[in-house]
Design a protein around this motif. Sequence first.
Motif, PDB file in Angstrom:
ATOM      1  N   GLY A  46       0.789  -1.215   0.000  1.00 22.98           N
ATOM      2  CA  GLY A  46       0.000   0.000   0.000  1.00 22.98           C
ATOM      3  C   GLY A  46       0.828   1.275   0.000  1.00 22.98           C
ATOM      4  N   ASP A  47       0.209   2.343   0.497  1.00 19.21           N
ATOM      5  CA  ASP A  47       0.858   3.665   0.506  1.00 19.21           C
ATOM      6  C   ASP A  47       1.269   4.098   1.912  1.00 19.21           C
ATOM      7  OD1 ASP A  47      -1.581   4.173   1.685  1.00 19.21           O
ATOM      8  OD2 ASP A  47      -2.280   5.586   0.147  1.00 19.21           O
ATOM      9  N   GLY A  48       1.192   3.166   2.865  1.00 17.09           N
ATOM     10  CA  GLY A  48       1.595   3.470   4.237  1.00 17.09           C
ATOM     11  C   GLY A  48       0.480   3.985   5.113  1.00 17.09           C
ATOM     12  N   CYS A  49      -0.638   4.385   4.524  1.00 16.26           N
ATOM     13  CA  CYS A  49      -1.769   4.925   5.298  1.00 16.26           C
ATOM     14  C   CYS A  49      -2.501   3.809   6.023  1.00 16.26           C
ATOM     15  CB  CYS A  49      -2.734   5.653   4.372  1.00 16.26           C
ATOM     16  SG  CYS A  49      -2.087   7.194   3.670  1.00 16.26           S
ATOM     17  N   PRO A  50      -3.143   4.097   7.156  1.00 20.51           N
ATOM     18  CA  PRO A  50      -3.264   5.439   7.746  1.00 20.51           C
ATOM     19  C   PRO A  50      -2.141   5.796   8.715  1.00 20.51           C
ATOM     20  CG  PRO A  50      -4.649   3.916   8.941  1.00 20.51           C
ATOM     21  CD  PRO A  50      -4.009   3.115   7.831  1.00 20.51           C
ATOM     22  N   GLU A  51      -1.324   4.802   9.118  1.00 22.26           N
ATOM     23  CA  GLU A  51      -0.317   5.079  10.145  1.00 22.26           C
ATOM     24  C   GLU A  51       0.834   5.937   9.626  1.00 22.26           C
ATOM     25  OE1 GLU A  51      -1.390   2.037   9.447  1.00 22.26           O
ATOM     26  OE2 GLU A  51      -2.515   1.435  11.234  1.00 22.26           O
ATOM     27  N   LEU A  52       1.253   5.709   8.359  1.00 19.60           N
ATOM     28  CA  LEU A  52       2.470   6.355   7.864  1.00 19.60           C
ATOM     29  C   LEU A  52       2.293   6.695   6.391  1.00 19.60           C
ATOM     30  CD1 LEU A  52       5.244   6.970   9.258  1.00 19.60           C
ATOM     31  CD2 LEU A  52       6.116   4.918   8.118  1.00 19.60           C
ATOM     32  N   CYS A  53       1.346   7.557   6.107  1.00 17.99           N
ATOM     33  CA  CYS A  53       1.043   7.900   4.711  1.00 17.99           C
ATOM     34  C   CYS A  53       2.281   8.405   3.981  1.00 17.99           C
ATOM     35  CB  CYS A  53      -0.047   8.959   4.669  1.00 17.99           C
ATOM     36  SG  CYS A  53      -1.669   8.329   5.171  1.00 17.99           S
ATOM     37  N   GLY A  54       2.436   7.938   2.741  1.00 23.24           N
ATOM     38  CA  GLY A  54       3.632   8.298   1.984  1.00 23.24           C
ATOM     39  C   GLY A  54       4.883   7.686   2.556  1.00 23.24           C
ATOM     40  N   GLU A  59       6.334   9.838  -0.218  1.00 29.02           N
ATOM     41  CA  GLU A  59       6.544   9.024  -1.416  1.00 29.02           C
ATOM     42  C   GLU A  59       5.229   8.848  -2.171  1.00 29.02           C
ATOM     43  OE1 GLU A  59       8.392   5.430   0.043  1.00 29.02           O
ATOM     44  OE2 GLU A  59       9.699   6.622   1.336  1.00 29.02           O
ATOM     45  N   LYS A  60       5.327   8.563  -3.472  1.00 24.34           N
ATOM     46  CA  LYS A  60       4.146   8.533  -4.325  1.00 24.34           C
ATOM     47  C   LYS A  60       3.709   7.123  -4.701  1.00 24.34           C
ATOM     48  CE  LYS A  60       5.173  13.048  -6.349  1.00 24.34           C
ATOM     49  NZ  LYS A  60       4.065  13.709  -5.662  1.00 24.34           N
ATOM     50  N   GLN A  61       4.538   6.115  -4.454  1.00 22.83           N
ATOM     51  CA  GLN A  61       4.236   4.777  -4.951  1.00 22.83           C
ATOM     52  C   GLN A  61       3.302   4.012  -4.029  1.00 22.83           C
ATOM     53  OE1 GLN A  61       7.135   5.531  -3.406  1.00 22.83           O
ATOM     54  NE2 GLN A  61       6.871   4.133  -1.669  1.00 22.83           N
ATOM     55  N   ILE A  62       2.661   3.013  -4.618  1.00 22.10           N
ATOM     56  CA  ILE A  62       1.896   2.006  -3.892  1.00 22.10           C
ATOM     57  C   ILE A  62       2.670   0.695  -4.011  1.00 22.10           C
ATOM     58  CG2 ILE A  62      -0.250   0.670  -3.824  1.00 22.10           C
ATOM     59  CD1 ILE A  62      -1.625   3.140  -5.064  1.00 22.10           C
ATOM     60  N   TYR A  63       2.907   0.034  -2.897  1.00 29.65           N
ATOM     61  CA  TYR A  63       3.612  -1.243  -2.932  1.00 29.65           C
ATOM     62  C   TYR A  63       2.618  -2.385  -3.109  1.00 29.65           C
ATOM     63  CZ  TYR A  63       7.863   1.118  -1.310  1.00 29.65           C
ATOM     64  OH  TYR A  63       8.965   1.925  -1.213  1.00 29.65           O
ATOM     65  N   VAL A 221      16.385  -6.679   7.422  1.00 33.47           N
ATOM     66  CA  VAL A 221      16.749  -6.178   6.096  1.00 33.47           C
ATOM     67  C   VAL A 221      15.509  -5.709   5.346  1.00 33.47           C
ATOM     68  CG1 VAL A 221      17.699  -6.874   3.846  1.00 33.47           C
ATOM     69  CG2 VAL A 221      18.781  -7.671   5.971  1.00 33.47           C
ATOM     70  N   ILE A 222      15.681  -4.649   4.550  1.00 30.41           N
ATOM     71  CA  ILE A 222      14.612  -4.119   3.700  1.00 30.41           C
ATOM     72  C   ILE A 222      15.162  -3.872   2.296  1.00 30.41           C
ATOM     73  CG2 ILE A 222      12.869  -2.301   3.396  1.00 30.41           C
ATOM     74  CD1 ILE A 222      13.299  -1.656   6.401  1.00 30.41           C
ATOM     75  N   LEU A 223      14.390  -4.263   1.294  1.00 26.16           N
ATOM     76  CA  LEU A 223      14.670  -3.932  -0.107  1.00 26.16           C
ATOM     77  C   LEU A 223      13.440  -3.236  -0.679  1.00 26.16           C
ATOM     78  CD1 LEU A 223      16.282  -7.165  -1.565  1.00 26.16           C
ATOM     79  CD2 LEU A 223      17.329  -4.898  -1.621  1.00 26.16           C
ATOM     80  N   ASN A 224      13.634  -2.122  -1.359  1.00 24.13           N
ATOM     81  CA  ASN A 224      12.502  -1.441  -1.981  1.00 24.13           C
ATOM     82  C   ASN A 224      12.987  -0.432  -3.004  1.00 24.13           C
ATOM     83  OD1 ASN A 224      13.319   0.401   0.343  1.00 24.13           O
ATOM     84  ND2 ASN A 224      11.790   1.681  -0.688  1.00 24.13           N
ATOM     85  N   THR A 225      12.045   0.053  -3.790  1.00 17.66           N
ATOM     86  CA  THR A 225      12.288   1.232  -4.621  1.00 17.66           C
ATOM     87  C   THR A 225      11.102   2.162  -4.460  1.00 17.66           C
ATOM     88  OG1 THR A 225      13.567  -0.013  -6.252  1.00 17.66           O
ATOM     89  CG2 THR A 225      12.763   2.143  -6.919  1.00 17.66           C
ATOM     90  N   ALA A 226      11.371   3.357  -3.951  1.00 19.15           N
ATOM     91  CA  ALA A 226      10.336   4.381  -3.806  1.00 19.15           C
ATOM     92  C   ALA A 226      10.315   5.269  -5.043  1.00 19.15           C
ATOM     93  CB  ALA A 226      10.599   5.215  -2.556  1.00 19.15           C
ATOM     94  N   VAL A 227       9.237   6.019  -5.168  1.00 21.58           N
ATOM     95  CA  VAL A 227       9.085   6.986  -6.258  1.00 21.58           C
ATOM     96  C   VAL A 227       8.816   8.350  -5.645  1.00 21.58           C
ATOM     97  CG1 VAL A 227       7.801   7.630  -8.330  1.00 21.58           C
ATOM     98  CG2 VAL A 227       8.160   5.209  -7.790  1.00 21.58           C
ATOM     99  N   GLY A 228       9.623   9.340  -6.038  1.00 21.41           N
ATOM    100  CA  GLY A 228       9.455  10.683  -5.501  1.00 21.41           C
ATOM    101  C   GLY A 228       9.846  10.754  -4.046  1.00 21.41           C
ATOM    102  N   GLY A 229       9.127  11.572  -3.284  1.00 22.82           N
ATOM    103  CA  GLY A 229       9.420  11.683  -1.865  1.00 22.82           C
ATOM    104  C   GLY A 229      10.469  12.719  -1.542  1.00 22.82           C
ATOM    105  N   ASN A 230      10.747  12.839  -0.248  1.00 22.50           N
ATOM    106  CA  ASN A 230      11.653  13.882   0.229  1.00 22.50           C
ATOM    107  C   ASN A 230      13.037  13.766  -0.386  1.00 22.50           C
ATOM    108  OD1 ASN A 230       9.479  14.557   1.806  1.00 22.50           O
ATOM    109  ND2 ASN A 230      10.339  13.733   3.703  1.00 22.50           N
ATOM    110  N   LEU A 231      13.522  12.536  -0.578  1.00 23.65           N
ATOM    111  CA  LEU A 231      14.840  12.354  -1.177  1.00 23.65           C
ATOM    112  C   LEU A 231      14.746  12.125  -2.671  1.00 23.65           C
ATOM    113  CD1 LEU A 231      17.867  12.207  -0.596  1.00 23.65           C
ATOM    114  CD2 LEU A 231      17.615   9.756  -0.196  1.00 23.65           C
TER     115      LEU A 231
END
Length: 255
Positions: A46-54, A59-63, A221-231
Amino acid sequence: MNNYIRIIILCMSLFVQSCANKRALVWEENFDGTALDAKAWNYELGDGCPELCGWGNNEKQIYTQTNHTIKDGFLHITIKKEDEKYTSTRITTKGKKEFKYGRIETRAKLPLAKGLWPAFWMLGSNISEVGWPLCGEIDILEYIGRKPNTIFTTLHFDEKFGDNGYSKTTEIEGIEVGFHTYAVEWSPDKIAFFVDDAKMFEYKPDHKTPQNWPFNQPFYVILNTAVGGNLGGNDIDDDLFPQEFVIDYIRVYKN
């Protein structure tokens, strides 16, 4: 660079790799077969909502569970733009494979587009109890498409986190070409980061407290690719989608 210097650098790299290979292998993920090992991996969706939106970073992606494939011993995380939505994959070893100290490394090939933010990183196993940043964070690899030839290696903890994390940005010409190895060597004394066995930087506080050294507990360990966001930034090159973050292996060695 003359041939003599090249030979010296090659010898040093081979020596470091030889030392790493002498360590006891604790866990190895070669992405064999056609599906992720459910005994090792969890999906975060998902998009992290409702606990941690974005996902806490705008970030703009949906996992999803469908933005990846495993083929010929490689994990392919595919980042897509579908209609007006960006989709990607985020997987973790939380509660299944957690490690305290050692050398943690991956061999990976980066995706190439503005707005992408691939990462190989770790979080403290007590995050559910104490929250972030008290749990600690080890960012072994971060890359953003808007800053070519640049690798970010960062630690987050209570005294230094977010934009003020303990970080090093390193320019490496051609890092986007082919596969490269990204590693951290972590002991009770210090944490050091490496790209292709060249040390980027290390962190070694003289006086350790829970505020500056949460790194005395297991991490996952975490592997991911985000889209947009603060960085990742909001300048996203949609014309270059889809893109792939390709991971060859993950290895964890005991010190």
